[in-house]
Scaffold this motif. Structure first.
Motif, PDB file in Angstrom:
ATOM      1  N   VAL A  31       0.837  -1.204   0.000  1.00  0.00           N
ATOM      2  CA  VAL A  31       0.000   0.000   0.000  1.00  0.00           C
ATOM      3  C   VAL A  31       0.868   1.247   0.000  1.00  0.00           C
ATOM      4  O   VAL A  31       0.600   2.216  -0.723  1.00  0.00           O
ATOM      5  CB  VAL A  31      -0.956  -0.015   1.206  1.00  0.00           C
ATOM      6  CG1 VAL A  31      -1.702   1.318   1.320  1.00  0.00           C
ATOM      7  CG2 VAL A  31      -1.957  -1.155   1.081  1.00  0.00           C
ATOM      8  N   ARG A  32       1.918   1.236   0.797  1.00  0.00           N
ATOM      9  CA  ARG A  32       2.824   2.391   0.840  1.00  0.00           C
ATOM     10  C   ARG A  32       3.498   2.620  -0.515  1.00  0.00           C
ATOM     11  O   ARG A  32       3.765   3.763  -0.915  1.00  0.00           O
ATOM     12  CB  ARG A  32       3.886   2.177   1.919  1.00  0.00           C
ATOM     13  CG  ARG A  32       3.341   2.200   3.335  1.00  0.00           C
ATOM     14  CD  ARG A  32       4.411   1.790   4.329  1.00  0.00           C
ATOM     15  NE  ARG A  32       5.477   2.771   4.400  1.00  0.00           N
ATOM     16  CZ  ARG A  32       5.549   3.768   5.286  1.00  0.00           C
ATOM     17  NH1 ARG A  32       4.586   3.894   6.203  1.00  0.00           N
ATOM     18  NH2 ARG A  32       6.555   4.615   5.288  1.00  0.00           N
ATOM     19  N   ALA A  33       3.778   1.547  -1.236  1.00  0.00           N
ATOM     20  CA  ALA A  33       4.489   1.675  -2.506  1.00  0.00           C
ATOM     21  C   ALA A  33       3.571   1.965  -3.683  1.00  0.00           C
ATOM     22  O   ALA A  33       3.965   2.662  -4.631  1.00  0.00           O
ATOM     23  CB  ALA A  33       5.278   0.391  -2.778  1.00  0.00           C
ATOM     24  N   LEU A  34       2.362   1.456  -3.663  1.00  0.00           N
ATOM     25  CA  LEU A  34       1.495   1.547  -4.828  1.00  0.00           C
ATOM     26  C   LEU A  34       0.513   2.709  -4.788  1.00  0.00           C
ATOM     27  O   LEU A  34       0.106   3.197  -5.853  1.00  0.00           O
ATOM     28  CB  LEU A  34       0.709   0.228  -4.985  1.00  0.00           C
ATOM     29  CG  LEU A  34       1.552  -1.035  -5.217  1.00  0.00           C
ATOM     30  CD1 LEU A  34       0.656  -2.267  -5.277  1.00  0.00           C
ATOM     31  CD2 LEU A  34       2.372  -0.905  -6.501  1.00  0.00           C
ATOM     32  N   VAL A  35       0.101   3.116  -3.607  1.00  0.00           N
ATOM     33  CA  VAL A  35      -0.876   4.210  -3.519  1.00  0.00           C
ATOM     34  C   VAL A  35      -0.139   5.548  -3.632  1.00  0.00           C
ATOM     35  O   VAL A  35       0.819   5.798  -2.894  1.00  0.00           O
ATOM     36  CB  VAL A  35      -1.645   4.139  -2.185  1.00  0.00           C
ATOM     37  CG1 VAL A  35      -2.601   5.331  -2.066  1.00  0.00           C
ATOM     38  CG2 VAL A  35      -2.423   2.832  -2.097  1.00  0.00           C
ATOM     39  N   GLY A  38      -0.618  11.486  -2.731  1.00  0.00           N
ATOM     40  CA  GLY A  38      -1.767  12.373  -2.627  1.00  0.00           C
ATOM     41  C   GLY A  38      -3.049  11.663  -2.233  1.00  0.00           C
ATOM     42  O   GLY A  38      -4.028  12.317  -1.832  1.00  0.00           O
ATOM     43  N   GLU A  39      -3.078  10.336  -2.348  1.00  0.00           N
ATOM     44  CA  GLU A  39      -4.291   9.579  -2.009  1.00  0.00           C
ATOM     45  C   GLU A  39      -4.147   8.796  -0.710  1.00  0.00           C
ATOM     46  O   GLU A  39      -5.019   7.991  -0.370  1.00  0.00           O
ATOM     47  CB  GLU A  39      -4.641   8.619  -3.148  1.00  0.00           C
ATOM     48  CG  GLU A  39      -4.944   9.325  -4.454  1.00  0.00           C
ATOM     49  CD  GLU A  39      -5.348   8.355  -5.544  1.00  0.00           C
ATOM     50  OE1 GLU A  39      -5.497   7.152  -5.232  1.00  0.00           O
ATOM     51  OE2 GLU A  39      -5.499   8.781  -6.707  1.00  0.00           O
ATOM     52  N   HIS A  40      -3.079   9.000   0.027  1.00  0.00           N
ATOM     53  CA  HIS A  40      -2.877   8.276   1.286  1.00  0.00           C
ATOM     54  C   HIS A  40      -4.009   8.526   2.283  1.00  0.00           C
ATOM     55  O   HIS A  40      -4.393   7.631   3.030  1.00  0.00           O
ATOM     56  CB  HIS A  40      -1.529   8.682   1.899  1.00  0.00           C
ATOM     57  CG  HIS A  40      -0.382   7.970   1.288  1.00  0.00           C
ATOM     58  ND1 HIS A  40       0.911   8.061   1.758  1.00  0.00           N
ATOM     59  CD2 HIS A  40      -0.309   7.147   0.197  1.00  0.00           C
ATOM     60  CE1 HIS A  40       1.722   7.339   1.018  1.00  0.00           C
ATOM     61  NE2 HIS A  40       1.011   6.776   0.053  1.00  0.00           N
ATOM     62  N   ASP A  41      -4.526   9.761   2.287  1.00  0.00           N
ATOM     63  CA  ASP A  41      -5.589  10.075   3.249  1.00  0.00           C
ATOM     64  C   ASP A  41      -6.885   9.328   2.952  1.00  0.00           C
ATOM     65  O   ASP A  41      -7.721   9.156   3.837  1.00  0.00           O
ATOM     66  CB  ASP A  41      -5.856  11.579   3.249  1.00  0.00           C
ATOM     67  CG  ASP A  41      -4.687  12.371   3.825  1.00  0.00           C
ATOM     68  OD1 ASP A  41      -3.906  11.767   4.587  1.00  0.00           O
ATOM     69  OD2 ASP A  41      -4.566  13.567   3.514  1.00  0.00           O
ATOM     70  N   ALA A 202      -6.416  -5.127   6.919  1.00  0.00           N
ATOM     71  CA  ALA A 202      -5.847  -4.637   8.178  1.00  0.00           C
ATOM     72  C   ALA A 202      -4.472  -4.017   7.947  1.00  0.00           C
ATOM     73  O   ALA A 202      -4.125  -2.995   8.555  1.00  0.00           O
ATOM     74  CB  ALA A 202      -5.749  -5.783   9.183  1.00  0.00           C
ATOM     75  N   GLY A 203      -3.681  -4.622   7.060  1.00  0.00           N
ATOM     76  CA  GLY A 203      -2.375  -4.054   6.742  1.00  0.00           C
ATOM     77  C   GLY A 203      -2.498  -2.691   6.098  1.00  0.00           C
ATOM     78  O   GLY A 203      -1.693  -1.782   6.375  1.00  0.00           O
ATOM     79  N   ALA A 204      -3.493  -2.543   5.225  1.00  0.00           N
ATOM     80  CA  ALA A 204      -3.704  -1.242   4.592  1.00  0.00           C
ATOM     81  C   ALA A 204      -4.173  -0.200   5.601  1.00  0.00           C
ATOM     82  O   ALA A 204      -3.883   0.998   5.458  1.00  0.00           O
ATOM     83  CB  ALA A 204      -4.728  -1.383   3.472  1.00  0.00           C
ATOM     84  N   LEU A 205      -4.869  -0.642   6.625  1.00  0.00           N
ATOM     85  CA  LEU A 205      -5.396   0.295   7.623  1.00  0.00           C
ATOM     86  C   LEU A 205      -4.286   0.972   8.422  1.00  0.00           C
ATOM     87  O   LEU A 205      -4.433   2.118   8.855  1.00  0.00           O
ATOM     88  CB  LEU A 205      -6.349  -0.450   8.557  1.00  0.00           C
ATOM     89  CG  LEU A 205      -7.127   0.389   9.575  1.00  0.00           C
ATOM     90  CD1 LEU A 205      -8.042   1.385   8.860  1.00  0.00           C
ATOM     91  CD2 LEU A 205      -7.946  -0.520  10.486  1.00  0.00           C
ATOM     92  N   VAL A 206      -3.173   0.246   8.614  1.00  0.00           N
ATOM     93  CA  VAL A 206      -2.102   0.792   9.464  1.00  0.00           C
ATOM     94  C   VAL A 206      -0.856   1.125   8.645  1.00  0.00           C
ATOM     95  O   VAL A 206       0.235   1.239   9.199  1.00  0.00           O
ATOM     96  CB  VAL A 206      -1.741  -0.214  10.581  1.00  0.00           C
ATOM     97  CG1 VAL A 206      -2.920  -0.464  11.488  1.00  0.00           C
ATOM     98  CG2 VAL A 206      -1.241  -1.538   9.985  1.00  0.00           C
ATOM     99  N   PHE A 207      -1.015   1.311   7.337  1.00  0.00           N
ATOM    100  CA  PHE A 207       0.179   1.482   6.507  1.00  0.00           C
ATOM    101  C   PHE A 207       0.924   2.778   6.826  1.00  0.00           C
ATOM    102  O   PHE A 207       2.114   2.902   6.552  1.00  0.00           O
ATOM    103  CB  PHE A 207      -0.201   1.428   5.020  1.00  0.00           C
ATOM    104  CG  PHE A 207      -0.710   2.722   4.462  1.00  0.00           C
ATOM    105  CD1 PHE A 207       0.106   3.519   3.667  1.00  0.00           C
ATOM    106  CD2 PHE A 207      -1.998   3.167   4.733  1.00  0.00           C
ATOM    107  CE1 PHE A 207      -0.356   4.710   3.133  1.00  0.00           C
ATOM    108  CE2 PHE A 207      -2.458   4.354   4.206  1.00  0.00           C
ATOM    109  CZ  PHE A 207      -1.642   5.134   3.411  1.00  0.00           C
ATOM    110  N   ARG A 208       0.238   3.752   7.416  1.00  0.00           N
ATOM    111  CA  ARG A 208       0.891   5.021   7.741  1.00  0.00           C
ATOM    112  C   ARG A 208       1.381   5.043   9.185  1.00  0.00           C
ATOM    113  O   ARG A 208       2.012   6.019   9.604  1.00  0.00           O
ATOM    114  CB  ARG A 208      -0.067   6.186   7.508  1.00  0.00           C
ATOM    115  CG  ARG A 208      -0.530   6.312   6.070  1.00  0.00           C
ATOM    116  CD  ARG A 208      -1.498   7.446   5.868  1.00  0.00           C
ATOM    117  NE  ARG A 208      -0.845   8.752   6.051  1.00  0.00           N
ATOM    118  CZ  ARG A 208      -1.475   9.917   5.909  1.00  0.00           C
ATOM    119  NH1 ARG A 208      -2.767   9.927   5.603  1.00  0.00           N
ATOM    120  NH2 ARG A 208      -0.829  11.049   6.086  1.00  0.00           N
TER     121      ARG A 208
END
Length: 265
Positions: A31-35, A38-41, A202-208
């Motif tokens: 998620v960190r690499a592909l998103v 500007g769309e992280h939020d 769940a991994g995408a939920l905490v990627f930041r």
């Protein structure tokens, strides 16, 4: 699936946990690499509402599948108890008046020992083509039928012997048929997909989040991994970590050796 369900319990647990934790880590990195930055939020806004749905779906699939496999394990244990009861009935029927019990008891003992040693685990349990067990059941058939055919024995006694023999052979066939069953592939695929989707979400939920905070999803990953390991362990009662107990038949073997069925002589 036989190679997978035949693995030791430790291997299934370690493999399930490793797979689930690896997916959690890869989901966070992906998620960190592909998103785009500007769309992280938007990512938490999308994945947060999905968590209850995915969690409920996985819980339902896991509950139904595990309940089904646990019921199959109990049914397998019931088949062994039925075979032991049929063997006990035949052993007692051989003690009827004018019946020569010794050859029947000896043949029954040989069959039960062969079944426990050669036909209880692996491919032989499902195929029923072990030569030693086949020879033993053939000797038992001949011994009982020869005895039941003696004119001086009488109709009721001969009928009881044959009915008892039929119960033993039918119970064996039921056990072999049950051992040939394989876990439905769709069960595994559905549970794996739903579990992995939950972990990825769940991994995408905490990627930041920080790496330490991201460890919170390890609990979800562990539940998924252990559920998969438990399913695979339960699904092969004659080939997996949880082999059906042969104690009921062992008890009959012990009684035959001790002379219990002929009054301890």
């Amino acid at each position: 699936m036989n190679w997978l369900t035949s693995l030791p319990a430790v291997a299934l647990v370690v493999g399930g946990l490793s797979l689930a934790l690896l997916v959690a880590v890869l989901a966070r990195i992906a998620v960190r690499a592909l998103v785009p930055v500007g769309e992280h939020d938007r990512v938490p806004q999308i994945v947060t509402p999905l968590m209850p749905t995915l969690g409920a779906a996985f819980a339902i699939f896991a509950a139904l599948t595990l309940a089904s496999e646990a019921g199959y394990l109990r049914a397998a244990e019931g088949l062994v108890s039925d075979e032991a009861a049929a063997s006990s009935r035949l052993a007692w029927a051989a003690t009827s008046p004018r019946v020569n019990a010794e050859p029947i008891h000896a043949a029954l003992l040989d069959y039960l020992q062969a079944a426990r040693a050669k036909e209880w685990k692996g491919a032989a349990a499902a195929s029923g083509d072990d030569p030693a067990t086949g020879s033993a059941i053939a000797r038992l058939e001949r011994s009982v039928r020869n005895e039941a055919a003696r004119p001086e024995l009488g109709g009721p006694t001969g009928t009881e012997l044959l009915a008892s023999l039929d119960a033993v052979t039918s119970s064996r066939r039921a056990r072999i048929a049950a051992a040939s069953r394989d876990v439905p592939l769709l069960y595994i695929v559905t549970l794996v997909v739903s579990g992995l989707a939950l972990i990825v979400n769940a991994g995408a939920l905490v990627f930041r989040s920080s790496l330490r905070a991201s460890l919170l999803i390890a609990g979800i990953a562990s539940v998924v991994g252990l559920s998969l390991a438990l399913l695979l362990a339960l699904s092969a009662p004659w080939n997996g970590p949880f082999i059906v107990s042969g104690h009921p038949l062992d008890a009959i073997i012990g009684d035959l050796k001790s002379g219990f069925f002929d009054g301890g002589s």
